[in-house]
Design an enzyme around this catalytic site. Structure first.
Site, PDB file in Angstrom:
ATOM      1  N   TYR A   1      30.896 -19.885  48.356  1.00 34.95           N
ATOM      2  CA  TYR A   1      30.384 -21.215  48.024  1.00 34.95           C
ATOM      3  C   TYR A   1      28.907 -21.102  47.652  1.00 34.95           C
ATOM      4  O   TYR A   1      28.053 -21.771  48.205  1.00 34.95           O
ATOM      5  CB  TYR A   1      30.589 -22.168  49.211  1.00 34.95           C
ATOM      6  CG  TYR A   1      30.579 -23.624  48.813  1.00 34.95           C
ATOM      7  CD1 TYR A   1      31.600 -24.162  48.035  1.00 34.95           C
ATOM      8  CD2 TYR A   1      29.544 -24.472  49.213  1.00 34.95           C
ATOM      9  CE1 TYR A   1      31.607 -25.499  47.671  1.00 34.95           C
ATOM     10  CE2 TYR A   1      29.544 -25.824  48.862  1.00 34.95           C
ATOM     11  CZ  TYR A   1      30.572 -26.324  48.087  1.00 34.95           C
ATOM     12  OH  TYR A   1      30.577 -27.650  47.730  1.00 34.95           O
TER      13      TYR A   1
ATOM     14  N   SER B   1      26.438 -20.174  43.952  1.00 33.57           N
ATOM     15  CA  SER B   1      26.158 -20.790  42.657  1.00 33.57           C
ATOM     16  C   SER B   1      27.451 -21.208  41.939  1.00 33.57           C
ATOM     17  O   SER B   1      27.665 -22.379  41.643  1.00 33.57           O
ATOM     18  CB  SER B   1      25.348 -19.800  41.798  1.00 33.57           C
ATOM     19  OG  SER B   1      25.231 -20.270  40.483  1.00 33.57           O
ATOM     20  N   GLN B   2      28.343 -20.258  41.688  1.00 34.04           N
ATOM     21  CA  GLN B   2      29.583 -20.578  40.986  1.00 34.04           C
ATOM     22  C   GLN B   2      30.580 -21.294  41.891  1.00 34.04           C
ATOM     23  O   GLN B   2      31.270 -22.221  41.478  1.00 34.04           O
ATOM     24  CB  GLN B   2      30.234 -19.306  40.419  1.00 34.04           C
ATOM     25  CG  GLN B   2      29.457 -18.647  39.280  1.00 34.04           C
ATOM     26  CD  GLN B   2      29.457 -19.480  38.007  1.00 34.04           C
ATOM     27  OE1 GLN B   2      30.430 -20.140  37.672  1.00 34.04           O
ATOM     28  NE2 GLN B   2      28.340 -19.457  37.291  1.00 34.04           N
TER      29      GLN B   2
ATOM     30  N   ARG C   1      33.450 -17.473  55.684  1.00 35.39           N
ATOM     31  CA  ARG C   1      33.318 -16.991  57.059  1.00 35.39           C
ATOM     32  C   ARG C   1      32.715 -18.118  57.896  1.00 35.39           C
ATOM     33  O   ARG C   1      31.762 -18.766  57.478  1.00 35.39           O
ATOM     34  CB  ARG C   1      32.402 -15.767  57.107  1.00 35.39           C
ATOM     35  CG  ARG C   1      32.975 -14.570  56.367  1.00 35.39           C
ATOM     36  CD  ARG C   1      31.891 -13.583  56.034  1.00 35.39           C
ATOM     37  NE  ARG C   1      30.886 -14.191  55.173  1.00 35.39           N
ATOM     38  CZ  ARG C   1      29.793 -13.593  54.750  1.00 35.39           C
ATOM     39  NH1 ARG C   1      29.548 -12.352  55.109  1.00 35.39           N
ATOM     40  NH2 ARG C   1      28.934 -14.217  53.964  1.00 35.39           N
TER      41      ARG C   1
ATOM     42  N   ASP D   1      29.776  -9.804  43.625  1.00 38.22           N
ATOM     43  CA  ASP D   1      30.721  -8.794  43.132  1.00 38.22           C
ATOM     44  C   ASP D   1      30.893  -7.639  44.116  1.00 38.22           C
ATOM     45  O   ASP D   1      31.980  -7.094  44.251  1.00 38.22           O
ATOM     46  CB  ASP D   1      30.229  -8.264  41.775  1.00 38.22           C
ATOM     47  CG  ASP D   1      30.224  -9.376  40.741  1.00 38.22           C
ATOM     48  OD1 ASP D   1      31.318  -9.817  40.354  1.00 38.22           O
ATOM     49  OD2 ASP D   1      29.129  -9.834  40.352  1.00 38.22           O
TER      50      ASP D   1
ATOM     51  N   GLN E   1      33.576  -8.124  46.902  1.00 35.91           N
ATOM     52  CA  GLN E   1      34.928  -8.551  46.534  1.00 35.91           C
ATOM     53  C   GLN E   1      35.994  -7.557  46.958  1.00 35.91           C
ATOM     54  O   GLN E   1      37.088  -7.939  47.375  1.00 35.91           O
ATOM     55  CB  GLN E   1      34.990  -8.849  45.031  1.00 35.91           C
ATOM     56  CG  GLN E   1      34.189 -10.112  44.689  1.00 35.91           C
ATOM     57  CD  GLN E   1      34.159 -10.453  43.219  1.00 35.91           C
ATOM     58  OE1 GLN E   1      34.802  -9.793  42.406  1.00 35.91           O
ATOM     59  NE2 GLN E   1      33.404 -11.484  42.864  1.00 35.91           N
TER      60      GLN E   1
ATOM     61  N   HIS F   1      33.761 -12.797  36.886  1.00 35.95           N
ATOM     62  CA  HIS F   1      33.123 -11.624  36.289  1.00 35.95           C
ATOM     63  C   HIS F   1      34.062 -10.459  36.588  1.00 35.95           C
ATOM     64  O   HIS F   1      34.607 -10.375  37.697  1.00 35.95           O
ATOM     65  CB  HIS F   1      31.736 -11.411  36.903  1.00 35.95           C
ATOM     66  CG  HIS F   1      31.018 -10.184  36.435  1.00 35.95           C
ATOM     67  ND1 HIS F   1      30.991  -9.786  35.109  1.00 35.95           N
ATOM     68  CD2 HIS F   1      30.279  -9.260  37.109  1.00 35.95           C
ATOM     69  CE1 HIS F   1      30.266  -8.678  35.003  1.00 35.95           C
ATOM     70  NE2 HIS F   1      29.840  -8.346  36.200  1.00 35.95           N
TER      71      HIS F   1
HETATM   72  P1  NAD Z   1      26.294 -16.337  45.110  1.00 34.87           P
HETATM   73  O1  NAD Z   1      25.515 -15.183  45.634  1.00 34.87           O
HETATM   74  O2  NAD Z   1      25.553 -17.530  44.600  1.00 34.87           O
HETATM   75  O3  NAD Z   1      27.296 -16.882  46.231  1.00 34.87           O
HETATM   76  C1  NAD Z   1      28.080 -16.024  46.985  1.00 34.87           C
HETATM   77  C2  NAD Z   1      28.879 -16.789  48.043  1.00 34.87           C
HETATM   78  O4  NAD Z   1      29.777 -15.885  48.679  1.00 34.87           O
HETATM   79  C3  NAD Z   1      28.056 -17.427  49.147  1.00 34.87           C
HETATM   80  O5  NAD Z   1      28.623 -18.664  49.442  1.00 34.87           O
HETATM   81  C4  NAD Z   1      28.282 -16.466  50.333  1.00 34.87           C
HETATM   82  O6  NAD Z   1      28.130 -17.104  51.553  1.00 34.87           O
HETATM   83  C5  NAD Z   1      29.711 -16.058  50.073  1.00 34.87           C
HETATM   84  N1  NAD Z   1      30.114 -14.799  50.711  1.00 34.87           N
HETATM   85  C6  NAD Z   1      29.431 -13.632  50.748  1.00 34.87           C
HETATM   86  N2  NAD Z   1      30.161 -12.704  51.406  1.00 34.87           N
HETATM   87  C7  NAD Z   1      31.338 -13.295  51.750  1.00 34.87           C
HETATM   88  C8  NAD Z   1      32.511 -12.864  52.423  1.00 34.87           C
HETATM   89  N3  NAD Z   1      32.621 -11.619  52.868  1.00 34.87           N
HETATM   90  N4  NAD Z   1      33.533 -13.758  52.599  1.00 34.87           N
HETATM   91  C9  NAD Z   1      33.442 -15.024  52.148  1.00 34.87           C
HETATM   92  N5  NAD Z   1      32.353 -15.481  51.496  1.00 34.87           N
HETATM   93  C10 NAD Z   1      31.321 -14.628  51.307  1.00 34.87           C
HETATM   94  O7  NAD Z   1      27.270 -15.764  43.989  1.00 34.87           O
HETATM   95  P2  NAD Z   1      27.471 -16.274  42.470  1.00 34.87           P
HETATM   96  O8  NAD Z   1      26.219 -16.028  41.694  1.00 34.87           O
HETATM   97  O9  NAD Z   1      28.062 -17.620  42.491  1.00 34.87           O
HETATM   98  O10 NAD Z   1      28.521 -15.202  41.942  1.00 34.87           O
HETATM   99  C11 NAD Z   1      29.895 -15.302  42.252  1.00 34.87           C
HETATM  100  C12 NAD Z   1      30.688 -14.633  41.138  1.00 34.87           C
HETATM  101  O11 NAD Z   1      30.460 -15.341  39.915  1.00 34.87           O
HETATM  102  C13 NAD Z   1      30.304 -13.190  40.864  1.00 34.87           C
HETATM  103  O12 NAD Z   1      31.470 -12.496  40.486  1.00 34.87           O
HETATM  104  C14 NAD Z   1      29.357 -13.302  39.683  1.00 34.87           C
HETATM  105  O13 NAD Z   1      29.291 -12.128  38.888  1.00 34.87           O
HETATM  106  C15 NAD Z   1      30.030 -14.421  38.926  1.00 34.87           C
HETATM  107  N6  NAD Z   1      29.190 -15.167  37.982  1.00 34.87           N
HETATM  108  C16 NAD Z   1      27.968 -15.623  38.361  1.00 34.87           C
HETATM  109  C17 NAD Z   1      27.212 -16.364  37.467  1.00 34.87           C
HETATM  110  C18 NAD Z   1      25.881 -16.945  37.864  1.00 34.87           C
HETATM  111  O14 NAD Z   1      25.165 -17.410  36.988  1.00 34.87           O
HETATM  112  N7  NAD Z   1      25.489 -16.945  39.141  1.00 34.87           N
HETATM  113  C19 NAD Z   1      27.703 -16.633  36.167  1.00 34.87           C
HETATM  114  C20 NAD Z   1      28.982 -16.187  35.824  1.00 34.87           C
HETATM  115  C21 NAD Z   1      29.706 -15.449  36.736  1.00 34.87           C
HETATM  116 MG    MG Z   2      26.671 -11.579  35.476  1.00 35.83          MG
END
Ligand code: NAD
Ligand code: MG
Length: 300
Positions: free
Chosen positions: A24, A26-27, A47, A82, A85, A106
């Site tokens: 939860y 950014s995306q 978690r 990433d 995952q 991604h």
């Molecule tokens: P983020 O760092 O903003 O958020 C990560 C979330 O994952 C947080 O809510 C964190 O608490 C949670 N988390 C971390 N470890 C965990 C676990 N073990 N179990 C459950 N939850 C857990 O991430 P993001 O930037 O939203 O990126 C997420 C995906 O989207 C990635 O694959 C990224 O490459 C992709 N993406 C990101 C963007 C961007 O602009 N941020 C754009 C396109 C794609």
């Molecule tokens: Mg990227």
């Protein structure tokens, strides 16, 4: 090029189906809220100890521990960083329903074989080409952020249809969804980040700042100027920059970058932390902190 828009999408394949969003950030927040507002049944998997749990609940979403959250999901979307995952997939795989669809924003974990999904599962990608805040804001305003769609494993025969329905749910289909492959999305996205966004652009700004300061200009004035464009075109970005970009791309294509980045994460990110600290210690950050603190219209 194949581009899909809303009229190509049939969201009925997800009617009454549960969509689980793991993470939860950014995306994750943008996808979960947009899908909910589109009328889908959304569960967020987090978690219990994590900081996002209360936030997702406050946003009115159903929140469960990851294992619980995937049990009845037709789609499990991985929106954690990433690098976590693979371990997250391994910890929930036994709870994922037969024939479910794993989705990603991604392709890193799948393309570099960190995750090799069970053969009964679909594996698809909907990658919005913008940050989560924009994905949410555009949706609320009735628009959408363009997405890429790809299918890596089509166990059910309708993985593309399911992925496109998801893209409509987050608003992406309003703006157009371009078909790609996991390889193309992963390699071009990493290249954009490494060579242009986080690599090239920041280095260009720092080099411009240093050039002005070394020439005797005030750091404060240099700071404002390098945040504007520095287009002396080919004198700055020349053949040697293009050669360096080709090197970076080759490392991404042959897996060298991924191997090093995975190892760096496994080691606790020593080199990343060192570089981050060096950036924070750089005079451009000191000047910037002071100048930005006077711009009270900036958000925290
Ligand atoms: P983020 O760092 O903003 O958020 C990560 C979330 O994952 C947080 O809510 C964190 O608490 C949670 N988390 C971390 N470890 C965990 C676990 N073990 N179990 C459950 N939850 C857990 O991430 P993001 O930037 O939203 O990126 C997420 C995906 O989207 C990635 O694959 C990224 O490459 C992709 N993406 C990101 C963007 C961007 O602009 N941020 C754009 C396109 C794609
Ligand atoms: Mg990227």
């Amino acid at each position: 090029m194949q581009m899909y828009s809303e009229s190509d999408v049939d969201i009925s394949c997800l009617a009454d189906s549960q969509i689980t969003i793991l993470g939860y950030g950014s995306q994750g927040r943008a996808h979960a809220l947009n899908l909910k507002d589109s009328g889908f049944n959304v569960v967020v998997g987090l978690r219990k100890s994590g900081a996002s749990w209360a936030k997702a609940e406050a946003d009115g979403l159903a929140v469960m521990e990851p294992n619980e959250s995937v049990k009845t999901a037709k789609i499990v979307m991985f929106l954690t960083p990433d690098m976590v995952q693979k371990s997250l997939y391994e910890s929930v795989v036994d709870d994922i329903d037969n024939g479910a669809t794993l989705m990603f924003a991604h392709g890193f974990a799948v393309h570099y074989k960190q995750i090799e999904a069970r053969s009964d599962l679909n594996v698809a990608l909907i990658a919005p080409k913008g940050p989560g805040g924009l994905v949410r804001r555009q949706y609320e305003e009735g628009h959408g952020v363009p997405c890429l769609v790809a299918v890596h494993q089509d166990a059910s025969g309708d993985a593309l249809k399911i992925a496109l329905a998801y893209s409509a749910g987050i608003g992406g289909a309003r703006a157009g969804v371009i078909e790609t492959t996991f390889a193309e999305e992963t390699e071009t996205d990493l290249f954009g980040e490494q060579a242009v966004l986080c690599g090239g652009a920041t280095e260009l700004i720092v080099a411009g700042f240093e050039t002005l300061v070394e020439a005797g200009y005030q750091p404060e004035v240099a700071y404002y100027e390098v945040m504007h464009d520095m287009i002396s075109g080919p004198r700055v970005v020349d053949e040697s920059s293009r050669a360096a970009m080709k090197d970076i791309l080759a490392d991404i294509q042959d897996g060298t970058f991924a191997k090093n980045w995975i190892a760096e994460n496994a080691d606790g990110m020593p080199e990343f932390k060192r570089r981050m600290q060096a950036d924070l210690d750089h005079p451009i950050e000191k000047v910037g902190t002071d100048l930005r603190s006077r711009m009270d219209w900036l958000e925290d």
